[in-house]
Write a protein that holds these residues in place. Sequence first.
Motif, PDB file in Angstrom:
ATOM      1  N   ASN A 127       0.908  -1.581   0.091  1.00  0.00           N
ATOM      2  CA  ASN A 127      -0.007   0.224  -0.044  1.00  0.00           C
ATOM      3  C   ASN A 127       0.914   1.032  -0.195  1.00  0.00           C
ATOM      4  OD1 ASN A 127      -1.452   2.006   0.385  1.00  0.00           O
ATOM      5  ND2 ASN A 127      -2.458   1.026   2.273  1.00  0.00           N
ATOM      6  N   LEU A 128       1.792   1.869  -1.429  1.00  0.00           N
ATOM      7  CA  LEU A 128       2.264   2.493  -1.305  1.00  0.00           C
ATOM      8  C   LEU A 128       2.516   3.473  -2.240  1.00  0.00           C
ATOM      9  CD1 LEU A 128       5.720   0.282  -1.503  1.00  0.00           C
ATOM     10  CD2 LEU A 128       4.636   1.875   0.747  1.00  0.00           C
ATOM     11  N   LEU A 129       2.590   4.880  -2.529  1.00  0.00           N
ATOM     12  CA  LEU A 129       2.498   5.880  -4.144  1.00  0.00           C
ATOM     13  C   LEU A 129       3.214   4.845  -4.888  1.00  0.00           C
ATOM     14  CD1 LEU A 129       3.117   8.546  -1.888  1.00  0.00           C
ATOM     15  CD2 LEU A 129       0.966   8.153  -2.574  1.00  0.00           C
ATOM     16  N   TYR A 130       2.210   5.764  -6.095  1.00  0.00           N
ATOM     17  CA  TYR A 130       2.499   5.462  -7.089  1.00  0.00           C
ATOM     18  C   TYR A 130       3.739   4.933  -7.451  1.00  0.00           C
ATOM     19  CZ  TYR A 130       2.726   5.547 -12.553  1.00  0.00           C
ATOM     20  OH  TYR A 130       2.511   5.391 -13.730  1.00  0.00           O
ATOM     21  N   PRO A 131       4.676   5.861  -7.078  1.00  0.00           N
ATOM     22  CA  PRO A 131       6.200   6.251  -7.942  1.00  0.00           C
ATOM     23  C   PRO A 131       6.936   4.912  -7.153  1.00  0.00           C
ATOM     24  CG  PRO A 131       5.359   8.343  -7.049  1.00  0.00           C
ATOM     25  CD  PRO A 131       4.558   7.778  -6.608  1.00  0.00           C
ATOM     26  N   LEU A 132       6.943   4.738  -5.538  1.00  0.00           N
ATOM     27  CA  LEU A 132       7.271   3.697  -5.621  1.00  0.00           C
ATOM     28  C   LEU A 132       6.941   2.621  -5.814  1.00  0.00           C
ATOM     29  CD1 LEU A 132       7.064   4.222  -1.460  1.00  0.00           C
ATOM     30  CD2 LEU A 132       9.017   4.824  -2.886  1.00  0.00           C
TER      31      LEU A 132
END
Length: 322
Positions: A255-260
């Motif tokens: 559950n991480l941001l798109y760039p990660l």
Amino acid sequence: MSQDYFSLLVIYPREDNDLINLLFMEAGMIGSEVIDPETIESYRKRAAEWELSNREELLRAQEKDLGQEIREGFMAQRIYFLTDKKSMAKLDRAERQIYEQYGETVLIFEEGTVDNSHWNETWRSFYKPLDVGRTIRILPAWMEEEGGDREVIKIDPGMAFGSGSHETTLVSLEFMEEMDLKDKAFLDLGTGSGILAIYAALQGAGPVEGTDIDPDAIRTARKNAGIQDRDLDISFYVSDLLDRVEGTFDLVAANLLYPLLVRLLPDFHRVLRPGAGIILSGLLADQAEAIRTQAEGLGYRVLEDRVKGEWAGLVLEWKEQA
């Protein structure tokens, strides 16, 4: 004892939202308020029958509150940080990095320390039990367990890591609810409050691991695991994404941001068993197709996708490459 917070006002181009938030999250952001002139317009398009206030009047009121003008194509965000020396040093580095990368395109105004003396007296009143899917209930830790047949996950949200009610967490829980987790090795990347790892352990998964780059998140996750109604065997530890992760898993939740997620996808295979699944959330709905294309190009099969509000989640399956 009350805790004061440092407030920063940032005004930046809307298309840089994800990267700006990523930089400040890595710097220890504990909360924020977003002021986006386009929000009212998006509601108007999605619900034309609503009676909405005049957009320009709302924008002028927001600008009066901020003390700054928000230009067309820009948005504002008031961001909060802890005031200890370590936190302020991390914030200073983030500000320097943003200036070097964006120059004067991104405006940063230091608003100073916020008196938070009343927080501890009022914040709990905003949290209520939350039912997720068909079988899950998220219960604030100080409340008495309510009746029903749902699996109760107790969470003490505090101020920094939330109660597990964000759409990206809910999508992940809904996916997990539909899976057989018993005896499955489970990894939760970016564990935050620890809620996904806790649910996996409650469902009989094992071994269960949860990682986060923030030591405070790890402490919060361990605390939340310890307040459940039964003892759970979960290993929470600090790791920058996959850096300290060893072994392989049947299911990974990210559950991480798109760039990660874009960075992680080519490396996930080293921690996956043949046929393993990955839950990806933290995606805005309009970013899901790009992730799907990247994943399929790397040999993953997309089993399911789901949208909740403005956010999306995907379930991928890994097939060991010949």
